[in-house]
Design a protein around this motif. Structure first.
Motif, PDB file in Angstrom:
ATOM      1  N   GLN A   1      31.997  12.620 -17.171  1.00 34.02           N
ATOM      2  CA  GLN A   1      31.964  11.161 -17.295  1.00 34.02           C
ATOM      3  C   GLN A   1      30.622  10.708 -17.875  1.00 34.02           C
ATOM      4  O   GLN A   1      30.489   9.572 -18.310  1.00 34.02           O
TER       5      GLN A   1
ATOM      6  N   THR B   1      34.513  18.215 -25.960  1.00 36.36           N
ATOM      7  CA  THR B   1      35.101  16.976 -25.475  1.00 36.36           C
ATOM      8  C   THR B   1      34.659  16.729 -24.039  1.00 36.36           C
ATOM      9  O   THR B   1      34.250  17.648 -23.335  1.00 36.36           O
TER      10      THR B   1
ATOM     11  N   ASP C   1      36.933  15.082 -22.135  1.00 39.09           N
ATOM     12  CA  ASP C   1      38.246  14.786 -21.570  1.00 39.09           C
ATOM     13  C   ASP C   1      38.749  15.981 -20.752  1.00 39.09           C
ATOM     14  O   ASP C   1      39.167  16.994 -21.309  1.00 39.09           O
TER      15      ASP C   1
ATOM     16  N   THR D   1      42.303  17.218 -21.580  1.00 42.31           N
ATOM     17  CA  THR D   1      42.364  18.019 -22.804  1.00 42.31           C
ATOM     18  C   THR D   1      41.885  19.439 -22.537  1.00 42.31           C
ATOM     19  O   THR D   1      42.504  20.410 -22.986  1.00 42.31           O
TER      20      THR D   1
END
Length: 133
Positions: free
Chosen positions: A29, A50, A52, A55
């Motif tokens: 985050q 990434t 995420d 993902t």
């Protein structure tokens, strides 16, 4: 990565579990990013850098056990993933999870690739999984 670990799981299952523990400890985050690269006779980038988690989790699920342990190809692919950000981040750490079954020529090539990555400014951490066959 299909061989069993002491717990009875496959080495690939153990690698996925270890990777997920690591991902949960990252600050996705915030500033941390991760990628998923697998290697056998070649390397596959399942996810670029990434933040995420979904993902990355899906990328881990997409890794399949394949024959061969070309760690050198895996490190080279990881280098391609992180090279563009090396100058713009505080730290790059490449964590390698492997069954550790390398031939001597691959080990030498992998050492060369790891040295190249370290010279570029990244830290390289390797973790061997399971018992050797």
């Amino acid at each position: 990565m299909t061989g069993p670990t002491v717990s009875g799981d496959t080495k690939l299952d153990a690698a996925r579990r270890a990777a997920r523990v690591l991902l949960q400890r990252l600050d996705l985050q915030g500033r941390d990013r991760a990628a998923v690269v697998s290697f056998a006779t070649d390397a596959i980038v399942h996810s670029g850098l990434t933040s995420d988690f979904g993902t990355l989790n899906t990328a881990l699920d997409s890794v399949e056990a394949r024959r061969g342990t070309r760690l050198d190809h895996g490190i080279a692919a990881a280098t391609e993933v992180v090279e563009p950000v090396l100058e713009t981040v505080d730290a790059v750490i490449v964590v390698i999870l492997s069954d550790g079954l390398l031939t001597p020529d691959v080990a030498l090539n992998a050492e060369h690739e790891a040295d190249r990555l370290k010279l570029a400014g990244a830290r390289v951490v390797t973790i061997g999984l399971g018992q050797s066959s």
